[in-house]
Design a protein around this motif. Sequence first.
Motif, PDB file in Angstrom:
ATOM      1  N   ALA A  28       1.191  -1.132  -0.077  1.00 17.77           N
ATOM      2  CA  ALA A  28      -0.565   0.392   0.122  1.00 17.77           C
ATOM      3  C   ALA A  28       0.681   1.289  -0.021  1.00 17.77           C
ATOM      4  CB  ALA A  28      -0.959   0.279   1.287  1.00 17.77           C
ATOM      5  N   ASN A  29       1.797   0.913   0.383  1.00 22.17           N
ATOM      6  CA  ASN A  29       3.049   1.937  -0.031  1.00 22.17           C
ATOM      7  C   ASN A  29       4.516   2.179   0.399  1.00 22.17           C
ATOM      8  OD1 ASN A  29       4.310   4.610   0.987  1.00 22.17           O
ATOM      9  ND2 ASN A  29       3.661   4.790   3.240  1.00 22.17           N
ATOM     10  N   ARG A  30       4.755   1.572  -1.298  1.00 25.24           N
ATOM     11  CA  ARG A  30       5.336   0.412  -1.659  1.00 25.24           C
ATOM     12  C   ARG A  30       7.649   2.266  -1.884  1.00 25.24           C
ATOM     13  NH1 ARG A  30       4.607  -3.973  -4.316  1.00 25.24           N
ATOM     14  NH2 ARG A  30       7.112  -4.012  -4.901  1.00 25.24           N
ATOM     15  N   ASP A  31       6.731   3.140  -1.877  1.00 24.22           N
ATOM     16  CA  ASP A  31       7.920   4.376  -1.312  1.00 24.22           C
ATOM     17  C   ASP A  31       8.467   4.212  -0.018  1.00 24.22           C
ATOM     18  OD1 ASP A  31       8.043   3.328  -3.986  1.00 24.22           O
ATOM     19  OD2 ASP A  31       7.031   5.092  -4.838  1.00 24.22           O
ATOM     20  N   SER A  32       7.501   4.177   0.962  1.00 24.30           N
ATOM     21  CA  SER A  32       7.981   4.881   2.264  1.00 24.30           C
ATOM     22  C   SER A  32       9.028   4.494   2.886  1.00 24.30           C
ATOM     23  CB  SER A  32       6.630   3.986   2.849  1.00 24.30           C
ATOM     24  OG  SER A  32       7.257   4.115   4.643  1.00 24.30           O
ATOM     25  N   ASN A  33       9.524   5.396   2.911  1.00 19.96           N
ATOM     26  CA  ASN A  33      11.151   5.382   3.947  1.00 19.96           C
ATOM     27  C   ASN A  33      10.784   4.733   5.178  1.00 19.96           C
ATOM     28  OD1 ASN A  33      14.365   6.343   3.883  1.00 19.96           O
ATOM     29  ND2 ASN A  33      13.813   7.672   5.118  1.00 19.96           N
ATOM     30  N   TRP A  34      10.554   4.303   6.127  1.00 17.61           N
ATOM     31  CA  TRP A  34      10.184   3.353   6.867  1.00 17.61           C
ATOM     32  C   TRP A  34       9.364   1.848   6.343  1.00 17.61           C
ATOM     33  CZ3 TRP A  34       6.330   1.210   9.956  1.00 17.61           C
ATOM     34  CH2 TRP A  34       7.693   0.817  11.215  1.00 17.61           C
ATOM     35  N   LYS A  35      10.147   1.537   6.810  1.00 14.11           N
ATOM     36  CA  LYS A  35      10.225  -0.117   6.549  1.00 14.11           C
ATOM     37  C   LYS A  35      10.310  -1.350   8.372  1.00 14.11           C
ATOM     38  CE  LYS A  35      10.491  -0.671   2.265  1.00 14.11           C
ATOM     39  NZ  LYS A  35       9.539   0.912   1.804  1.00 14.11           N
ATOM     40  N   PHE A  36       8.476  -1.780   8.725  1.00 11.17           N
ATOM     41  CA  PHE A  36       8.873  -2.743   9.639  1.00 11.17           C
ATOM     42  C   PHE A  36       9.728  -3.986   9.520  1.00 11.17           C
ATOM     43  CE2 PHE A  36       4.804  -2.439  11.779  1.00 11.17           C
ATOM     44  CZ  PHE A  36       4.764  -3.292  13.001  1.00 11.17           C
ATOM     45  N   LEU A  37      10.865  -3.784   9.610  1.00  9.01           N
ATOM     46  CA  LEU A  37      11.347  -5.219  10.109  1.00  9.01           C
ATOM     47  C   LEU A  37      10.969  -6.808  10.234  1.00  9.01           C
ATOM     48  CD1 LEU A  37      14.273  -6.303  10.605  1.00  9.01           C
ATOM     49  CD2 LEU A  37      13.858  -6.343  12.648  1.00  9.01           C
ATOM     50  N   ALA A  38      11.384  -7.756   9.271  1.00  8.78           N
ATOM     51  CA  ALA A  38      10.833  -8.618   9.240  1.00  8.78           C
ATOM     52  C   ALA A  38      12.430  -9.734   9.765  1.00  8.78           C
ATOM     53  CB  ALA A  38      11.206  -9.352   7.858  1.00  8.78           C
ATOM     54  N   ALA A  39      11.231  -9.559  11.228  1.00 11.22           N
ATOM     55  CA  ALA A  39      12.262 -10.359  11.611  1.00 11.22           C
ATOM     56  C   ALA A  39      13.321 -11.486  11.340  1.00 11.22           C
ATOM     57  CB  ALA A  39      11.457 -10.995  13.229  1.00 11.22           C
ATOM     58  N   GLU A  40      15.072 -11.607  11.997  1.00 11.18           N
ATOM     59  CA  GLU A  40      15.799 -12.259  11.842  1.00 11.18           C
ATOM     60  C   GLU A  40      15.421 -13.546  12.261  1.00 11.18           C
ATOM     61  OE1 GLU A  40      18.914 -11.080  12.242  1.00 11.18           O
ATOM     62  OE2 GLU A  40      20.647 -12.488  11.829  1.00 11.18           O
ATOM     63  N   ALA A  41      14.473 -14.158  12.735  1.00  9.76           N
ATOM     64  CA  ALA A  41      13.899 -15.400  12.624  1.00  9.76           C
ATOM     65  C   ALA A  41      12.683 -15.862  12.160  1.00  9.76           C
ATOM     66  CB  ALA A  41      12.523 -15.273  14.892  1.00  9.76           C
ATOM     67  N   LEU A  42      12.581 -15.579  10.969  1.00 10.17           N
ATOM     68  CA  LEU A  42      12.043 -15.644  10.155  1.00 10.17           C
ATOM     69  C   LEU A  42      12.787 -16.444   8.761  1.00 10.17           C
ATOM     70  CD1 LEU A  42       8.975 -12.444   8.806  1.00 10.17           C
ATOM     71  CD2 LEU A  42       8.594 -15.003   9.972  1.00 10.17           C
ATOM     72  N   ARG A  43      14.065 -16.003   9.340  1.00 11.26           N
ATOM     73  CA  ARG A  43      14.836 -16.952   8.518  1.00 11.26           C
ATOM     74  C   ARG A  43      15.254 -18.134   9.145  1.00 11.26           C
ATOM     75  NH1 ARG A  43      19.403 -13.241   7.008  1.00 11.26           N
ATOM     76  NH2 ARG A  43      17.738 -11.582   8.473  1.00 11.26           N
ATOM     77  N   GLY A  44      16.094 -17.944  11.101  1.00 16.30           N
ATOM     78  CA  GLY A  44      16.321 -18.463  10.914  1.00 16.30           C
ATOM     79  C   GLY A  44      15.591 -20.097  11.598  1.00 16.30           C
ATOM     80  N   LEU A  45      13.753 -19.615  11.673  1.00 16.07           N
ATOM     81  CA  LEU A  45      12.772 -20.889  11.871  1.00 16.07           C
ATOM     82  C   LEU A  45      12.464 -20.943  10.386  1.00 16.07           C
ATOM     83  CD1 LEU A  45      10.589 -19.047  14.496  1.00 16.07           C
ATOM     84  CD2 LEU A  45      11.900 -20.830  14.602  1.00 16.07           C
ATOM     85  N   GLY A  46      13.262 -21.063   9.357  1.00 16.92           N
ATOM     86  CA  GLY A  46      12.465 -21.660   8.365  1.00 16.92           C
ATOM     87  C   GLY A  46      12.666 -20.887   6.676  1.00 16.92           C
ATOM     88  N   GLY A  47      12.378 -19.488   6.619  1.00 14.29           N
ATOM     89  CA  GLY A  47      11.804 -18.703   5.630  1.00 14.29           C
ATOM     90  C   GLY A  47      13.147 -18.719   4.819  1.00 14.29           C
ATOM     91  N   ILE A  48      12.756 -18.839   3.079  1.00 11.21           N
ATOM     92  CA  ILE A  48      13.954 -18.565   2.645  1.00 11.21           C
ATOM     93  C   ILE A  48      13.011 -17.182   1.614  1.00 11.21           C
ATOM     94  CG2 ILE A  48      13.830 -21.092   1.662  1.00 11.21           C
ATOM     95  CD1 ILE A  48      12.366 -21.343   0.097  1.00 11.21           C
ATOM     96  N   LEU A  49      14.252 -17.620   0.271  1.00 14.89           N
ATOM     97  CA  LEU A  49      14.322 -15.891   0.015  1.00 14.89           C
ATOM     98  C   LEU A  49      14.500 -16.069  -2.034  1.00 14.89           C
ATOM     99  CD1 LEU A  49      16.871 -13.947   1.818  1.00 14.89           C
ATOM    100  CD2 LEU A  49      14.572 -13.912   2.077  1.00 14.89           C
ATOM    101  N   LEU A  50      13.337 -16.101  -2.393  1.00 11.66           N
ATOM    102  CA  LEU A  50      13.094 -15.875  -3.514  1.00 11.66           C
ATOM    103  C   LEU A  50      13.599 -14.803  -4.550  1.00 11.66           C
ATOM    104  CD1 LEU A  50       9.443 -18.375  -3.774  1.00 11.66           C
ATOM    105  CD2 LEU A  50      12.507 -19.699  -3.229  1.00 11.66           C
ATOM    106  N   HIS A  51      13.781 -15.338  -5.837  1.00  5.93           N
ATOM    107  CA  HIS A  51      13.705 -14.013  -6.740  1.00  5.93           C
ATOM    108  C   HIS A  51      12.771 -13.910  -6.757  1.00  5.93           C
ATOM    109  CE1 HIS A  51      15.123 -12.212 -10.259  1.00  5.93           C
ATOM    110  NE2 HIS A  51      16.212 -12.055 -10.365  1.00  5.93           N
ATOM    111  N   PRO A  52      12.540 -12.435  -7.269  1.00  5.90           N
ATOM    112  CA  PRO A  52      10.646 -12.170  -7.248  1.00  5.90           C
ATOM    113  C   PRO A  52      10.260 -12.416  -8.875  1.00  5.90           C
ATOM    114  CG  PRO A  52      11.919  -9.554  -7.422  1.00  5.90           C
ATOM    115  CD  PRO A  52      13.109 -11.185  -6.845  1.00  5.90           C
TER     116      PRO A  52
END
Length: 502
Positions: free
Chosen positions: A292-316
């Motif tokens: 809803a606000n892609r260009d906002s200078n402020w972003k919510f942190l996606a906690a490190e734990a998301l990756r630690g607990l199994g989140g993976i990153l994909l090329h968009p």
Amino acid sequence: MVRSSRKILLYLTVIALVLIGRQIIQKKSNQMIKVTKQPVVVIGSGLAGLTASNQLANSYKIPVILLDKAKSIGGNSIKASSGINGALSTTQESLKVKDSPELFLEDTVKSAKGKGVEPLMKKLTSDSRSAISWLQESFGLKLDKLAQLGGHSTARTHRSSTNIPPGYELVSTLSKALKKTSEENPDLVQILLNSKVIDVIINKSGQVEGVKYIDETGETQILQTSNVIFSTGGFGYSKDMLEKYNPDLVKLPTTNGEQTTGDGQNILEKLGAKMIDMSEIQVHPTGFIDNANRDSNWKFLAAEALRGLGGILLHPETGKRFVNELSTRDSVTAAIQNYCPKNDNRAIILMSESLYSNYKANVDFYMSKNLVFKGTVKEMVDHYNIKSPLDAVVQGLKHYSTASKDDFNRPLIVNSFGKDVNSNTIVYYGEITPVVHFTMGGAQIDEHSQVLNTANKPLAKGLYAAGEVSGGVHGANRLGGSSLLECVVYGRTAANSIASRY
Ligand SMILES: Cc1cc2nc3c(=O)[nH]c(=O)nc-3n(C[C@H](O)[C@H](O)[C@H](O)COP(=O)(O)OP(=O)(O)OC[C@H]3O[C@@H](n4cnc5c(N)ncnc54)[C@H](O)[C@@H]3O)c2cc1C
Ligand SMILES: *[C@@H]1O[C@H](CO)[C@@H](O)[C@H](O)[C@H]1NC(C)=O
């Protein structure tokens, strides 16, 4: 006749109002004089400022005026989501986790990559045990759970089993204690919000004499004091300062609040402070993009734990993995910048149903903010308009979930998508982008929290700094959990130094 008596009445009213007004002003300035006798001025109400203020007022009964330019207490400290470090804490003892200040120091020095000031790191790590026990004993905080974050040799990042996020728990508990003292004894603690400090007055003999600030009505005020503690935080939100110290990062958004503009660094530098490691700025690989606000200078942190607990990153665009998601913050960031589309610097974070059930409260929160969505693999592919065929994306997830050796040497594969993953499997997905997160540099302090000048001598008598505004404690890279720790260790130290001379 009637007219003139009305006139007289009007005159009398005006005179009365002027008199009352004067009295109010007088009362206000009396009050000012009363509180400006010899209180310590603490600038900034994050964890560093709250720690110093509590230690001064509640342990030493030394009066404090705590100023913050924001309208509420807590700075970036209130956002902290992982926890606070401590080596040899009672929590580690009872959970039988082996650790030592020496091991913690070793990890810290390694992460600092030759930058920073080692004696400050030594103090940080050797005082960490007493920092944790101070929080537990003086404020009743549990801090009974541990996590092992990137770059640490063992589990030493503390949070409470209350499930209240650590930054919020620390800030609300310490500010409650301070407000209580203020209510019982207004002369001991004054908290002035909407009050922006613009300068410190130092006299010709090098002694702090006062603090200049703009009050909530916009007027400039001076507080007389011989002791001031800067706890004004970092500069991650200031484009001007990023431009000056690390122009490559100007375009990145940030997790820092808008008050994070380096006011303290600027004031102290002008006074002649030695600035250190100012270009060392930590970029966190995963800030959530809010559609809803892609260009906002402020972003919510996606906690490190998301990756630690199994989140993976994909090329968009290809829907393929491109990095070991559990490598350090700087290498994950570099991979996103090198492999993902250059124009918008983003990747997809994908999570499984089993990760969701493990981390439900947090993921639910992200979903309530429309940062994470729930859907089938097919819906995810459609949602992001991924160009690879659906089947290729599914095969990629299956390979990740079943291969005996990970393509990117990810050391820990937990909560994967399972061997039966198909286009109808439920997944959770969001978009992330690297974000400016923490500024390692600042005004160099010594082990007494005194601000140093360019000749490595105390810049002025009575001038202290603690927390993110100070520099030298982390070198080139801060370890997760060491920033809250620095606030407590050096905030207490500043208070102790003042008390010893008070
Ligand atoms: C999303 C997020 C998560 C984090 N998670 C963790 C974590 O889990 N563990 C960890 O150790 N660290 C974490 N950090 C880092 C850590 O929270 C902060 O770096 C640290 O709390 C800084 O504390 P501080 O007291 O120095 O400054 P802050 O908490 O930022 O407070 C500074 C205060 O000073 C005030 N101020 C600034 N200028 C002026 C002025 N001119 N006059 C008056 N007041 C002024 C500001 O308004 C602000 O309230 C996280 C940071 C973020 C953004
Ligand atoms: C500076 O302040 C200190 C402490 O208030 C005082 O003793 C000293 O005389 C002052 N020096 C000058 C030059 O005003």
